[in-house]
Design an enzyme around this catalytic site. Structure first.
Site, PDB file in Angstrom:
ATOM      1  N   CYS A 188       0.825  -1.225   0.000  1.00 20.05           N
ATOM      2  CA  CYS A 188       0.000   0.000   0.000  1.00 20.05           C
ATOM      3  C   CYS A 188       0.854   1.268   0.000  1.00 20.05           C
ATOM      4  O   CYS A 188       1.754   1.441   0.818  1.00 20.05           O
ATOM      5  CB  CYS A 188      -0.966  -0.074   1.182  1.00 20.05           C
ATOM      6  SG  CYS A 188      -1.160   1.398   2.162  1.00 20.05           S
ATOM      7  N   GLY A 189       0.598   2.129  -0.962  1.00 23.15           N
ATOM      8  CA  GLY A 189       1.379   3.349  -1.153  1.00 23.15           C
ATOM      9  C   GLY A 189       1.258   4.317   0.012  1.00 23.15           C
ATOM     10  O   GLY A 189       2.246   4.891   0.462  1.00 23.15           O
ATOM     11  N   HIS A 190       0.025   4.483   0.526  1.00 24.58           N
ATOM     12  CA  HIS A 190      -0.174   5.396   1.654  1.00 24.58           C
ATOM     13  C   HIS A 190       0.561   4.899   2.902  1.00 24.58           C
ATOM     14  O   HIS A 190       1.029   5.700   3.711  1.00 24.58           O
ATOM     15  CB  HIS A 190      -1.666   5.541   1.969  1.00 24.58           C
ATOM     16  CG  HIS A 190      -2.394   6.359   0.951  1.00 24.58           C
ATOM     17  ND1 HIS A 190      -2.107   7.684   0.720  1.00 24.58           N
ATOM     18  CD2 HIS A 190      -3.387   6.038   0.094  1.00 24.58           C
ATOM     19  CE1 HIS A 190      -2.883   8.149  -0.230  1.00 24.58           C
ATOM     20  NE2 HIS A 190      -3.675   7.158  -0.646  1.00 24.58           N
ATOM     21  N   CYS A 191       0.662   3.580   3.016  1.00 24.54           N
ATOM     22  CA  CYS A 191       1.380   3.014   4.166  1.00 24.54           C
ATOM     23  C   CYS A 191       2.869   3.326   4.052  1.00 24.54           C
ATOM     24  O   CYS A 191       3.522   3.680   5.033  1.00 24.54           O
ATOM     25  CB  CYS A 191       1.197   1.499   4.232  1.00 24.54           C
ATOM     26  SG  CYS A 191      -0.515   0.962   4.259  1.00 24.54           S
TER      27      CYS A 191
END
Ligand SMILES: *[C@@H]1O[C@H](CO)[C@@H](O)[C@H](O)[C@H]1NC(C)=O
Length: 285
Positions: A52-55
Site C-alpha cells: 500500500c502506497g499510503h502506508c
C-alpha cells in the site's frame, strides 16, 4: 515446581519480554499482540499492507514519531501489524482499508483520526499521554523537581497570561522537542514578578521574560550571566536553534529541531490545554 509458581513465572517472563522493533516501531503479530496491548495503557497500532502506497508514505513519519513518543513521561508506543499476514487480527479490529490506525486505551480500540505527519502524531500522542510543561510556583516546587532530576533545568520566567506570549509558545515547543534529552524544562509565571527568581551572581534580577539554566545539585547557588538568557529584541530571533545554541554553549547537549507549522493541526503543548485561544489575547511580549 507448583503449577501456581509456574504460572506466575510465565506471566513474569511475558511481562519482561521485549517486543521486537523496526526503526522504533513495535512489530506485532498474533503471538505478541495481546500481551503488548495488555501492558501498554496507551498505544497506537497501524494495520498496513506491504504493497500500500499510503502506508509506505506514512512509514517515515510513523517511525520518527515512535522514537520520541516512547520517551514521553507517559510513553505511548507506536506499533504496526502486517494485516495481509495477520488476517485474524485485521478482521477482529475490522480493518477494511490501509493504513488503518487504532488507538488502544487500556485495551479498548478506537479509530485514530488524527494527523499523519510525524509532528502531528507526536503532538496528538503527547496530548493523550498528558505531556505537561511544569509550572513551578515556589522554591519548594523547584526543589522537588531538582530532587527528581539529574539533568540541568531550564527555568522559563514569564508574565501572565503565558498563552499570549509568543516567547512562551516557542519555549513550550522547545520543551516538547527536548523530550528524552538530558535537560528538563519548567517555567514560573505571574502577572507581576514570577514567584521563582533564582539569585544571580551580581545580585541583579534575572530577565523576565527570560531563561535561567540551573544545576539540579545547586539550585540555590547564584546564577552567572552565562546561565541567563535574555529574550531577543525581535521575537523572530527567539528560535529553537537559539535556545539550543545557548544550551550547547553551556555544555548541555541537546538538539532542538524547528518544525514547520501545520495549520490544520494546531498544536498545544502547554498545560493550559484547550481552554485558551491565544488569538483572543493582546500580544503581550
Ligand atoms: C502551579 O500553579 C498552577 C496554577 O494554579 C498549577 O496548575 C500547577 O500545578 C502548580 N504547580 C505545582 C508544581 O504545584
Amino acid at each position: 515446581m507448583s503449577r501456581r509458581f509456574a504460572r506466575a513465572l510465565l506471566a513474569f517472563c511475558a511481562a519482561v519480554a521485549a517486543f521486537p522493533e523496526e526503526e522504533d516501531v513495535v512489530v506485532l503479530t498474533a503471538d505478541n499482540f495481546d500481551s503488548f496491548i495488555k501492558q501498554s495503557p496507551l498505544a497506537l497500532v497501524e494495520f498496513y499492507a506491504p504493497w500500500c502506497g499510503h502506508c509506505k508514505q506514512l512509514a517515515p513519519a510513523w517511525s520518527k514519531a515512535a522514537a520520541k513518543s516512547k520517551k514521553l513521561p507517559v510513553p505511548v508506543p507506536l506499533a504496526k501489524v502486517d494485516a495481509t499476514v495477520e488476517e485474524d487480527l485485521a478482521s477482529k479490529y475490522e480493518v477494511s482499508g490501509y493504513p488503518t490506525i487504532k488507538l488502544f486505551k487500556n485495551g479498548v480500540a478506537e479509530d485514530y483520526i488524527g494527523p499523519r505527519d510525524a509532528d502531528g502524531i507526536l503532538a496528538y500522542v503527547a496530548k493523550i499521554s498528558g505531556f505537561k510543561l511544569q509550572q513551578l510556583n515556589s522554591t519548594e516546587d523547584l526543589t522537588a523537581l531538582a530532587k527528581k532530576s539529574t539533568h540541568p533545568i531550564v527555568l522559563g520566567l514569564f508574565r501572565m497570561p503565558v498563552a499570549a506570549s509568543s516567547f512562551f509558545q516557542k519555549f513550550s515547543k522547545a520543551a516538547f522537542e527536548a523530550t528524552g534529552q538530558p535537560v528538563v524544562f519548567a517555567y514560573s509565571a505571574s502577572y507581576a514578578t514570577p514567584p521563582l527568581m533564582p539569585p544571580t551572581v551580581d545580585g541583579k534580577k534575572p530577565p523576565v521574560p527570560g531563561l535561567v539554566l540551573l544545576d539540579p545539585a545547586a539550585i540555590s547557588s547564584p546564577v552567572s550571566t552565562r546561565g541567563l538568557y535574555t529574550m531577543p529584541r525581535k521575537k523572530e530571533d527567539f528560535t529553537l536553534d537559539a535556545i539550543a545554541t545557548w544550551l550547547n554553549s553551556n555544555g548541555v547537549k541537546v538538539a532542538l529541531e524547528e518544525k514547520e507549522e501545520v495549520d490544520d493541526h494546531p498544536k498545544d503543548y502547554s498545560e493550559h490545554g484547550d481552554d485558551h485561544d491565544s488569538s483572543h489575547y493582546e500580544d503581550y511580549d
